[in-house]
Design an enzyme around this catalytic site. Structure first.
Site, PDB file in Angstrom:
ATOM      1  N   ASP A 125       0.863  -1.184   0.000  1.00 25.68           N
ATOM      2  CA  ASP A 125       0.000   0.000   0.000  1.00 25.68           C
ATOM      3  C   ASP A 125       0.897   1.231   0.000  1.00 25.68           C
ATOM      4  O   ASP A 125       2.038   1.178   0.463  1.00 25.68           O
ATOM      5  CB  ASP A 125      -0.859   0.043   1.271  1.00 25.68           C
ATOM      6  CG  ASP A 125      -2.009  -0.956   1.251  1.00 25.68           C
ATOM      7  OD1 ASP A 125      -2.366  -1.452   0.175  1.00 25.68           O
ATOM      8  OD2 ASP A 125      -2.548  -1.237   2.345  1.00 25.68           O
ATOM      9  N   MET A 126       0.364   2.353  -0.482  1.00 28.78           N
ATOM     10  CA  MET A 126       1.134   3.597  -0.414  1.00 28.78           C
ATOM     11  C   MET A 126       0.487   4.499   0.629  1.00 28.78           C
ATOM     12  O   MET A 126      -0.698   4.792   0.556  1.00 28.78           O
ATOM     13  CB  MET A 126       1.166   4.289  -1.776  1.00 28.78           C
ATOM     14  CG  MET A 126       2.177   5.396  -1.859  1.00 28.78           C
ATOM     15  SD  MET A 126       3.887   4.876  -1.514  1.00 28.78           S
ATOM     16  CE  MET A 126       4.406   4.236  -3.102  1.00 28.78           C
ATOM     17  N   ARG A 175      -0.763  -0.925  -8.546  1.00 27.28           N
ATOM     18  CA  ARG A 175      -2.156  -0.568  -8.244  1.00 27.28           C
ATOM     19  C   ARG A 175      -2.202   0.945  -8.415  1.00 27.28           C
ATOM     20  O   ARG A 175      -1.365   1.656  -7.858  1.00 27.28           O
ATOM     21  CB  ARG A 175      -2.536  -0.918  -6.819  1.00 27.28           C
ATOM     22  CG  ARG A 175      -3.899  -0.292  -6.411  1.00 27.28           C
ATOM     23  CD  ARG A 175      -4.101  -0.258  -4.907  1.00 27.28           C
ATOM     24  NE  ARG A 175      -4.185  -1.586  -4.359  1.00 27.28           N
ATOM     25  CZ  ARG A 175      -3.837  -1.882  -3.102  1.00 27.28           C
ATOM     26  NH1 ARG A 175      -3.373  -0.930  -2.283  1.00 27.28           N
ATOM     27  NH2 ARG A 175      -3.934  -3.109  -2.659  1.00 27.28           N
ATOM     28  N   ARG A 279     -10.824   7.269   7.558  1.00 25.13           N
ATOM     29  CA  ARG A 279     -10.536   7.624   6.160  1.00 25.13           C
ATOM     30  C   ARG A 279     -11.719   7.281   5.264  1.00 25.13           C
ATOM     31  O   ARG A 279     -12.089   8.043   4.386  1.00 25.13           O
ATOM     32  CB  ARG A 279      -9.266   6.904   5.685  1.00 25.13           C
ATOM     33  CG  ARG A 279      -7.983   7.479   6.267  1.00 25.13           C
ATOM     34  CD  ARG A 279      -6.781   7.109   5.408  1.00 25.13           C
ATOM     35  NE  ARG A 279      -6.503   5.685   5.403  1.00 25.13           N
ATOM     36  CZ  ARG A 279      -5.786   5.040   6.323  1.00 25.13           C
ATOM     37  NH1 ARG A 279      -5.272   5.708   7.328  1.00 25.13           N
ATOM     38  NH2 ARG A 279      -5.570   3.751   6.228  1.00 25.13           N
ATOM     39  N   ARG A 280     -12.326   6.118   5.505  1.00 28.51           N
ATOM     40  CA  ARG A 280     -13.473   5.723   4.662  1.00 28.51           C
ATOM     41  C   ARG A 280     -14.666   6.630   4.912  1.00 28.51           C
ATOM     42  O   ARG A 280     -15.353   7.038   3.986  1.00 28.51           O
ATOM     43  CB  ARG A 280     -13.884   4.269   4.953  1.00 28.51           C
ATOM     44  CG  ARG A 280     -12.838   3.239   4.613  1.00 28.51           C
ATOM     45  CD  ARG A 280     -12.687   2.991   3.113  1.00 28.51           C
ATOM     46  NE  ARG A 280     -11.903   3.955   2.384  1.00 28.51           N
ATOM     47  CZ  ARG A 280     -10.561   4.006   2.338  1.00 28.51           C
ATOM     48  NH1 ARG A 280      -9.844   3.136   2.994  1.00 28.51           N
ATOM     49  NH2 ARG A 280      -9.949   4.918   1.627  1.00 28.51           N
TER      50      ARG A 280
HETATM   51  P1  FDA Z   1     -14.109   8.967  -5.397  1.00 25.81           P
HETATM   52  O1  FDA Z   1     -13.609   9.248  -4.035  1.00 25.81           O
HETATM   53  O2  FDA Z   1     -14.465  10.121  -6.275  1.00 25.81           O
HETATM   54  O3  FDA Z   1     -15.309   7.987  -5.265  1.00 25.81           O
HETATM   55  C1  FDA Z   1     -16.138   7.649  -6.362  1.00 25.81           C
HETATM   56  C2  FDA Z   1     -17.481   7.221  -5.812  1.00 25.81           C
HETATM   57  O4  FDA Z   1     -17.328   6.028  -5.037  1.00 25.81           O
HETATM   58  C3  FDA Z   1     -18.098   8.226  -4.829  1.00 25.81           C
HETATM   59  O5  FDA Z   1     -18.833   9.195  -5.503  1.00 25.81           O
HETATM   60  C4  FDA Z   1     -18.961   7.350  -3.970  1.00 25.81           C
HETATM   61  O6  FDA Z   1     -20.160   7.051  -4.636  1.00 25.81           O
HETATM   62  C5  FDA Z   1     -18.162   6.060  -3.893  1.00 25.81           C
HETATM   63  N1  FDA Z   1     -17.320   6.030  -2.690  1.00 25.81           N
HETATM   64  C6  FDA Z   1     -15.991   6.248  -2.612  1.00 25.81           C
HETATM   65  N2  FDA Z   1     -15.567   6.059  -1.354  1.00 25.81           N
HETATM   66  C7  FDA Z   1     -16.638   5.706  -0.628  1.00 25.81           C
HETATM   67  C8  FDA Z   1     -16.847   5.362   0.730  1.00 25.81           C
HETATM   68  N3  FDA Z   1     -15.844   5.341   1.613  1.00 25.81           N
HETATM   69  N4  FDA Z   1     -18.086   5.026   1.122  1.00 25.81           N
HETATM   70  C9  FDA Z   1     -19.113   5.031   0.265  1.00 25.81           C
HETATM   71  N5  FDA Z   1     -18.991   5.357  -1.040  1.00 25.81           N
HETATM   72  C10 FDA Z   1     -17.778   5.689  -1.483  1.00 25.81           C
HETATM   73  N6  FDA Z   1      -5.247   5.149  -1.208  1.00 25.81           N
HETATM   74  C11 FDA Z   1      -3.968   5.389  -0.870  1.00 25.81           C
HETATM   75  O7  FDA Z   1      -3.604   6.546  -0.610  1.00 25.81           O
HETATM   76  N7  FDA Z   1      -3.069   4.355  -0.785  1.00 25.81           N
HETATM   77  C12 FDA Z   1      -3.424   3.076  -1.079  1.00 25.81           C
HETATM   78  O8  FDA Z   1      -2.577   2.175  -1.023  1.00 25.81           O
HETATM   79  C13 FDA Z   1      -4.767   2.821  -1.440  1.00 25.81           C
HETATM   80  N8  FDA Z   1      -5.193   1.561  -1.718  1.00 25.81           N
HETATM   81  C14 FDA Z   1      -6.440   1.358  -2.237  1.00 25.81           C
HETATM   82  C15 FDA Z   1      -6.831   0.088  -2.665  1.00 25.81           C
HETATM   83  C16 FDA Z   1      -8.052  -0.084  -3.298  1.00 25.81           C
HETATM   84  C17 FDA Z   1      -8.435  -1.448  -3.770  1.00 25.81           C
HETATM   85  C18 FDA Z   1      -8.912   1.037  -3.495  1.00 25.81           C
HETATM   86  C19 FDA Z   1     -10.207   0.878  -4.235  1.00 25.81           C
HETATM   87  C20 FDA Z   1      -8.564   2.253  -3.030  1.00 25.81           C
HETATM   88  C21 FDA Z   1      -7.345   2.438  -2.392  1.00 25.81           C
HETATM   89  N9  FDA Z   1      -6.964   3.684  -1.882  1.00 25.81           N
HETATM   90  C22 FDA Z   1      -5.665   3.891  -1.505  1.00 25.81           C
HETATM   91  C23 FDA Z   1      -7.978   4.760  -1.708  1.00 25.81           C
HETATM   92  C24 FDA Z   1      -8.033   5.649  -2.915  1.00 25.81           C
HETATM   93  O9  FDA Z   1      -6.867   6.437  -2.981  1.00 25.81           O
HETATM   94  C25 FDA Z   1      -9.232   6.575  -2.848  1.00 25.81           C
HETATM   95  O10 FDA Z   1      -9.143   7.363  -1.714  1.00 25.81           O
HETATM   96  C26 FDA Z   1     -10.578   5.872  -2.850  1.00 25.81           C
HETATM   97  O11 FDA Z   1     -10.578   4.776  -3.728  1.00 25.81           O
HETATM   98  C27 FDA Z   1     -11.686   6.814  -3.312  1.00 25.81           C
HETATM   99  O12 FDA Z   1     -11.389   7.282  -4.590  1.00 25.81           O
HETATM  100  P2  FDA Z   1     -12.218   6.855  -5.900  1.00 25.81           P
HETATM  101  O13 FDA Z   1     -11.241   6.692  -7.018  1.00 25.81           O
HETATM  102  O14 FDA Z   1     -13.051   5.680  -5.626  1.00 25.81           O
HETATM  103  O15 FDA Z   1     -13.042   8.150  -6.258  1.00 25.81           O
END
Ligand code: FDA
Length: 326
Positions: A125-126, A175, A279-280
């Site tokens: 992870d980053m 990733r 964070r979530r």
């Molecule tokens: P965005 O935040 O715009 O979300 C798109 C849509 O998804 C939202 O409009 C909403 O509908 C839905 N959504 C997103 N988050 C939600 C939530 N918590 N609850 C409900 N609905 C939600 N970051 C990092 O800094 N280091 C890492 O190593 C990782 N690793 C990682 C692994 C995986 C498998 C994922 C999917 C994500 C990560 N992340 C991460 C987190 C990533 O950087 C980012 O913060 C989140 O994925 C949210 O960004 P989106 O691209 O989904 O877009």
């Protein structure tokens, strides 16, 4: 995001921990490895792969780093024993990155060696930008001895373009995510549109250099870009996968699986759930708003139920039970 949602996000640290726990339950498999395995089995039955994260971040001593590595080795053994389709994701700070970089490398190498023996894979992870250079350095050292390791790249970081160019030239397994930590503007793009554009640019670079990519996003416009780019570049479906977090965008997950794409769900488990949960919740302003509304309702006698299914919670429970939960 509404003014109220902004307010809730800013005041999250004041929300009682048990209430945060209640609302973040959907994002976490549970406190034990058995919980993680149960969720992974359910995901596998739905056609999704998994990656398991043992919750926990910065640690205080070498023993904790060694214990985390051992816990990850147990996870790998359990994945193999139960023959579930999952790999693991590791946070370098939980394995000592901030204590001693060599210790961290040594402990991650133990985990990656076990994963290699079991034909599994380890994703780094980053974390926040104070960890980026060290994480990349450890990744590059590991790559000298192992092929079953990859790392995450954050599209919001200004440095990610040069990082990706050199990592891709060395055949890294990526990733790609937007990035979640709060960073200053000189380090990270702040404009969501620029972050999206940078995501596309980085993704194209990774794919066109022949690297395997986990396209980690719930943003449907980026999922669409992933599909468009892989089709345009003629990338076979076994050279990339979509990745999503447990408890987020299950409908989009289903759509991709039904369309025949590889999809992996990030499954965190463990007792150290708080930092990950906050964070979530911060990313889900609608849910943060629900926390506030539930607290207000909790102050009114007879109105103390929170987290109905209609609000997106998995279960409904009286607030007195919730606040007593550890
Ligand atoms: P965005 O935040 O715009 O979300 C798109 C849509 O998804 C939202 O409009 C909403 O509908 C839905 N959504 C997103 N988050 C939600 C939530 N918590 N609850 C409900 N609905 C939600 N970051 C990092 O800094 N280091 C890492 O190593 C990782 N690793 C990682 C692994 C995986 C498998 C994922 C999917 C994500 C990560 N992340 C991460 C987190 C990533 O950087 C980012 O913060 C989140 O994925 C949210 O960004 P989106 O691209 O989904 O877009």
């Amino acid at each position: 995001m509404s003014f109220l949602d902004h307010l809730i996000v800013r005041t999250l640290p004041l929300v009682p921990k048990p209430v945060v726990g209640r609302f973040s339950r959907r994002y976490i498999a549970g406190p034990t490895l058995e919980d993680a395995m149960r969720v992974v089995r359910e995901l596998n039955a739905q056609g999704a792969m998994a990656t398991i994260d043992v919750l926990g971040e910065e640690i205080e001593n070498r023993e904790q780093a060694i214990a985390y590595a051992s816990q990850y080795i147990s996870v790998l053994d359990e994945i193999a024993r139960l023959r579930v389709d999952s790999n693991i994701s590791v946070k370098p700070t939980a394995l000592g990155l901030k204590l001693d970089r060599d210790l961290c490398h040594e402990q991650i190498a133990r985990v990656v060696a076990r994963a290699r023996d079991l034909e599994s894979f380890v994703r780094l992870d980053m974390e926040d930008s104070s960890c980026t250079s060290d994480t990349i350095e450890i990744h590059n050292r590991l790559k000298r001895d192992f092929t079953n390791v990859g790392l995450a790249i954050q599209a919001y970081l200004r440095r990610s373009w040069p990082d990706v160019r050199s990592l891709a030239a060395a055949g890294a397994n990526f990733r790609l995510c937007k990035g979640i930590y709060v960073e200053p503007r000189r380090i990270a793009f702040k404009d969501p549109l620029i972050i999206r554009k940078n995501y596309r640019r980085l993704l194209e670079e990774m794919l066109s250099r022949g690297c395997y990519v986990g396209i980690a996003t719930h943003d449907e416009s980026l999922v669409w870009e992933g599909i468009r780019l892989t089709e345009t570049l003629g990338i076979p479906r076994d050279r990339f996968e979509f990745q999503m977090l447990l408890g987020v965008e299950e409908e989009l997950r289903r759509i991709l699986i039904d369309a025949g794409y590889r999809l992996r769900v990030y499954v965190p488990y463990g007792k150290e759930w708080y930092a990950y949960s906050v964070r979530r919740l911060k990313e889900n302003p609608a849910l943060a708003g629900q926390v506030f509304r539930s607290l207000v309702r909790g102050l009114v006698p007879g109105q103390a139920r929170i987290g109905s299914a209609a609000e997106g919670g998995r279960h409904e429970a009286p607030i007195d039970k919730i606040v007593r939960r550890p």
